[in-house]
Design an enzyme around this catalytic site. Structure first.
Site, mmCIF file in Angstrom:
data_model
loop_
_atom_site.group_PDB
_atom_site.id
_atom_site.type_symbol
_atom_site.label_atom_id
_atom_site.label_comp_id
_atom_site.label_asym_id
_atom_site.label_seq_id
_atom_site.Cartn_x
_atom_site.Cartn_y
_atom_site.Cartn_z
ATOM 1 N N HIS A 22 7.019 -27.677 -9.333
ATOM 2 C CA HIS A 22 7.825 -26.989 -8.324
ATOM 3 C C HIS A 22 8.913 -26.126 -8.968
ATOM 4 O O HIS A 22 8.849 -24.898 -8.903
ATOM 5 C CB HIS A 22 8.444 -28.014 -7.359
ATOM 6 C CG HIS A 22 9.276 -27.394 -6.287
ATOM 7 N ND1 HIS A 22 10.367 -28.013 -5.747
ATOM 8 C CD2 HIS A 22 9.191 -26.193 -5.663
ATOM 9 C CE1 HIS A 22 10.908 -27.238 -4.817
ATOM 10 N NE2 HIS A 22 10.222 -26.120 -4.760
ATOM 11 N N HIS A 72 9.949 -21.569 -9.095
ATOM 12 C CA HIS A 72 11.317 -21.042 -9.018
ATOM 13 C C HIS A 72 11.749 -20.362 -10.311
ATOM 14 O O HIS A 72 12.156 -19.191 -10.312
ATOM 15 C CB HIS A 72 12.290 -22.185 -8.706
ATOM 16 C CG HIS A 72 12.289 -22.617 -7.284
ATOM 17 N ND1 HIS A 72 13.238 -22.221 -6.376
ATOM 18 C CD2 HIS A 72 11.439 -23.434 -6.600
ATOM 19 C CE1 HIS A 72 12.988 -22.758 -5.198
ATOM 20 N NE2 HIS A 72 11.897 -23.509 -5.304
ATOM 21 N N HIS A 123 3.829 -21.719 -4.560
ATOM 22 C CA HIS A 123 5.079 -22.366 -4.145
ATOM 23 C C HIS A 123 4.904 -23.106 -2.821
ATOM 24 O O HIS A 123 5.392 -24.235 -2.663
ATOM 25 C CB HIS A 123 6.205 -21.348 -4.014
ATOM 26 C CG HIS A 123 7.491 -21.961 -3.553
ATOM 27 N ND1 HIS A 123 7.935 -21.850 -2.253
ATOM 28 C CD2 HIS A 123 8.409 -22.734 -4.201
ATOM 29 C CE1 HIS A 123 9.073 -22.516 -2.120
ATOM 30 N NE2 HIS A 123 9.381 -23.053 -3.285
ATOM 31 N N ASN A 171 5.673 -27.082 -2.319
ATOM 32 C CA ASN A 171 6.996 -27.252 -1.723
ATOM 33 C C ASN A 171 6.969 -27.881 -0.335
ATOM 34 O O ASN A 171 7.683 -28.846 -0.068
ATOM 35 C CB ASN A 171 7.726 -25.911 -1.645
ATOM 36 C CG ASN A 171 9.128 -26.059 -1.077
ATOM 37 O OD1 ASN A 171 10.030 -26.552 -1.753
ATOM 38 N ND2 ASN A 171 9.325 -25.666 0.169
ATOM 39 N N ILE A 192 13.033 -20.999 -0.557
ATOM 40 C CA ILE A 192 13.724 -22.235 -0.226
ATOM 41 C C ILE A 192 13.466 -23.256 -1.313
ATOM 42 O O ILE A 192 12.447 -23.159 -2.022
ATOM 43 C CB ILE A 192 13.288 -22.800 1.142
ATOM 44 C CG1 ILE A 192 14.149 -23.976 1.575
ATOM 45 C CG2 ILE A 192 11.820 -23.181 1.098
ATOM 46 C CD1 ILE A 192 15.588 -23.664 1.814
#
Length: 862
Positions: free
Chosen positions: A524, A529, A714, A718, A862
């Site tokens: 993750h 990110h 993602h 997520n 997010i």
């Protein structure tokens, strides 16, 4: 109407903007977001119609023969507040504006300056000019504009979506360009080339000074903003970025540096607000929702429990599975003495999807295995090769004899199939966390409450398409006296009765703790990110908003820089939430750096990833050109449909602008962009692993991979966090006890009270509440989210051919949604729902707001 009408020819326009009524600061003392907000009302110091001016810039007529820059018109001001538009972005106001503009002399507008004399900033949404072209204009376009795209010549659209501060904040005037795409160089009208280059120079900055809140500068820095603790040793909490601790780069803030005397590192001094370029902040609506949810959950859950623990009124161990269950059913009452209003607080969370149909199906071996291919981390499992059965060899002392995985042990649960036969048929798989965890286990296991293994789990593909766990290998460094010598190894086999079944459940819990931590830190955080941020920085620095590849990629960086800054401030900072509640504690980020050393960009493409893990082989006769090792592999099946639709869209879009063989190599902005990605943004990795960016095929594959990471990958790792991990028994984040050995008090306790032993092994109550609170926030979609196949403006490009291609892509995604729903309703595909009866919907492209376990946002937002 303004008196400008009588002065000459006039161009009429519409200006849409939002005056400042926005949450100014998102601060954070201890949680994901803080409670302090400052609202600035819509009042402005000056009359906006007299304090904001616009000047058009020609795209066809230059100022002088020696100065190719386009002619600049006179100042014009807003008039007639014609409407107030309610939108997800806030209260939009629409104004008329009239420009004195003689097309015969000035040519055709292609950009404009805006000057703000107010102290307050405002958000400029868009400007639209009514500009019916004449025959003279058409000839002018043909002479000056080499762009062959098909677009509306009677309306000129400027999609701005940018905060405009007082003009004194900027070294040069703020400029915006019409939404017509141009490659750099000769393809760009001569009159716009200087402005194009100057704007990129402004966005790059000069690499010096502390960034201010109004700045729009994108630059690189190492992860020196995570801080360090007074209790650190010489090698604890190192700066990430460089040869020793390689890491992707993040946005530079320019804050002052603090020298750490223990390790010699230079760390940014803390600040209440992390700088991000002004337009990277959340929208008004998202900031408000983020704040409301965060303050609500943190105030109602974390703080009361923290106080109760401090006052020793609530033990930090769950008293049986029933107390865990009460967190979702009615809630757990907390003492009156710790509430602000004198009434009891209730600790309650929404029921996670994984227990909505059955409270105990998560405990089954089938569900344990299914979540490796349809859970929140379905990207690690790989095909087992013969040489992978043998345990990693390490020299041992004589005081312990390690267990080992053998063919005979595996075959006990293989329904009569032999290992060699299963290997030949591609029916054996492994979930392997040995290399990721073993180098850190000595340090982890010396932490006060951590007791962990590096696990390897062996699985067999049954005839019905489901996976069956065969054995779990638990490895940890063996301490002999005051030294660590070799590896202590336990092999645990499945069991459903007696103390052996308890040991089996504990072994599975240790596997899931490995998986949960690897998921959060690597799958993750690192692999979506962190690795995407350098692409976002390089894109803004090197690709003009006029560039067609900028228009392709920009939506896929929305909110990423900001959410990463918030994460660095509270989640992954020294002493932050991750260190407080996840197994590796202070070594969490260092572990992710060790894994990043071997990160390869091209492996992130879904087909390449599946092939590398042995989960697929190339097969031109199979759907999407791949034959899957597990036909019912929900993440891979759904993901390949998304990947191929995405790649087709990117390929056709790129072909609109790069038709010539050397066009990619001749694109100066594109080449500089890629050079910065490789040498700066991801400069700690070997340069030879990257595509060379010489052909349109390399450009297509690169852009597809970037978009895949930012969107579907993602989403896959997520939005299942709370649906699966919200039930802490299913996905614990910590392990606090090793498997008890016979003859010890812990073994007797395990025999007499298996539930108590299980609960004392995994994440305790306080850490659970923090984990669930954060997971609930991160698993939700904002109401203004923009999903794959969508754009936040219909006028994102003036190129009608590109719009038509994008519409086809959008329709293809709707077809994929239908296919996914059909598969979820096919009862023969047992991995789609599993024993928990929880269908795999996370790769459905669209979603409503909230926690839906579906929806692919365009970006890591997010």
């Amino acid at each position: 109407m303004s008196s400008i009408v009588v002065k000459g020819k006039v161009v009429k326009g519409k200006v849409v903007l939002i005056r400042k009524s926005v949450i100014e600061n998102l601060t954070n003392a201890k949680g994901l977001i803080g409670t302090g907000i400052k609202l600035i009302n819509s009042s402005v110091e000056y009359d906006i119609t007299k304090s904001v001016s616009f000047k058009l810039i020609s795209r066809t007529n230059s100022q002088t023969p020696n100065n190719g820059a386009g002619k600049v018109g006179k100042d014009s001001y807003l008039e007639n507040n014609v409407s107030v538009l309610r939108s997800l972005g806030g209260t939009e106001e629409e104004f008329d504006i009239y420009f004195e503009w003689d097309g015969n002399d000035m040519g055709i507008p292609g950009a404009f300056y805006v000057t703000n004399l107010m102290n307050d900033e405002f958000f400029l949404v868009s400007v639209t000019l009514e500009y019916p072209t004449t025959e003279h204009d058409q000839n002018n376009i043909h002479h000056h504009d080499q762009n062959k795209i098909h677009h509306d010549h009677n309306n000129i659209h400027f999609v701005c979506n940018s905060w405009v501060h007082n003009h004194k904040c900027y070294k040069t005037d703020r400029i915006f360009f019409a939404n017509i795409p141009y490659l750099p160089g000769k393809a760009t009208p001569v009159a716009l080339q200087t402005y194009r280059e100057e704007e990129l120079k402004n966005l790059r900055g000069d690499g010096t000074g502390k960034r201010e809140k109004w700045d729009r500068i994108y630059d690189y820095d190492v992860y020196n903003d995570l801080g360090f603790l007074p209790s650190d040793g010489q090698e604890d909490h190192p700066v990430l970025g460089g040869l020793k601790y390689p890491y992707p780069r993040r946005v530079r803030t320019g804050r002052k540096l603090i020298h750490n005397n223990k390790n010699g590192g230079e760390y940014e001094e803390p600040d209440e607000v992390h700088y991000v370029p002004r337009d990277e902040n959340f929208s008004n609506v998202k900031a408000k929702e983020f704040l409301e949810l965060g303050t609500k959950t943190l105030a109602e859950r974390v703080e009361p429990l923290l106080l109760s623990l401090h006052l020793k009124t609530t033990p930090n161990e769950f008293n049986g599975f029933e107390e865990v269950q009460r967190m979702y059913e009615g809630g757990v009452n907390l003492p009156i003495s710790i509430t602000a209003n004198g009434t009891p607080s209730v600790l309650k969370f929404p029921p996670p999807h994984v227990i909505q149909e059955s409270k105990f199906a998560w405990m089954t071996d089938e569900e344990f295995a299914r979540e490796m291919i349809a859970g929140v981390n379905p990207i690690v499992i790989r095909l087992l090769k013969k040489e992978g059965i043998a345990s990693p060899c390490k020299p041992l002392c004589n005081c312990i004899q390690p267990g080992r995985v053998t063919n005979e042990k595996l075959e006990i649960n293989m329904n009569g199939v032999k290992v060699d036969e299963a290997l030949a048929d591609g029916r054996l798989f492994i979930l392997d966390y040995y290399d990721s965890f073993m180098p850190y286990l000595t340090k982890i296991n010396e932490l006060p409450s951590a007791k962990a293994y590096a696990t390897r789990t062996f699985l067999f593909l049954k005839d019905d398409g489901t996976l069956k766990p065969l054995a779990i290998e638990l490895n940890k460094p063996h301490k002999c006296g005051d030294r660590y010598l070799g590896i202590e190894r336990i092999v645990v086999l499945p069991a459903d009765k007696g103390v052996e079944s308890t040991i089996w459940q504990l072994a599975k819990a240790h596997v899931i703790v490995n998986d949960t931590n690897y998921h959060q830190l690597i799958s993750h955080w690192l692999n979506t990110h962190a690795v995407i941020e350098p692409f976002a920085i390089a894109t803004h620095r090197n690709l003009s908003v006029l560039h067609p590849i900028y228009k392709l990629l920009h939506p896929h960086f929305r909110d990423t820089i900001n959410i990463n800054a918030l994460a660095r401030k509270s989640l992954i900072t020294a002493g932050g939430i991750i260190e407080e509640t996840f197994l590796p504690g202070p070594y969490s980020m260092e572990m992710s750096s060790a894994v990043y050393k071997n990160w390869v960009f091209t492996d992130q493409a879904l087909p390449n990833d599946l092939i590398k893990r042995g989960m697929a082989v190339k097969d031109i006769s199979a759907p999407h050109g791949l034959s899957l090792a597990i036909e019912d592999y929900p993440y891979a099946v759904d993901g390949l449909e998304i990947w191929n639709a995405l790649k087709m869209w990117v390929r056709e879009y790129v072909s609109l602008y790069y038709s010539e063989g050397d066009a990619v190599q001749q694109d100066t902005e594109l080449q500089t962009w890629w050079k910065e990605v490789v040498e700066k943004g991801h400069g700690d990795l070997k340069a030879e692993q990257w595509p060379k960016m010489k052909t349109s095929q390399e450009l297509v594959e690169t852009c597809t991979t970037i978009i895949w990471i930012a969107s579907a990958l993602h989403a896959a790792v997520n939005f299942g966090q709370y649906p699966y991990g919200g039930y802490i028994l299913n996905r614990p984040t910590q392990s606090r006890r090793w498997i008890p050995k016979q003859g010890t008090p812990e073994y007797i306790e395990m025999t007499n009270n298996p539930q108590e032993t299980f609960l004392k092994t995994i994440t305790p109550k306080y850490q659970t509440v923090i984990d669930l609170t954060v997971m609930e926030i991160l698993s939700r979609h904002a109401s203004d989210e923009v999903y794959l196949g969508q754009r936040d403006s219909l006028d994102w490009t003036a190129d009608q051919n590109a719009k038509d291609l994008f519409k086809t892509f959008t329709e293809q995604l709707k077809h994929i949604e239908s296919n996914i729903s059909e598969r979820n309703n096919n009862k023969e595909l047992r991995n789609r729902t599993g024993p928990v009866k929880f269908p795999y919907t996370v790769l459905l492209p669209s979603s409503e707001p909230g926690m839906t376990f579906r929806g692919i946002p365009n970006s890591v937002s997010i």
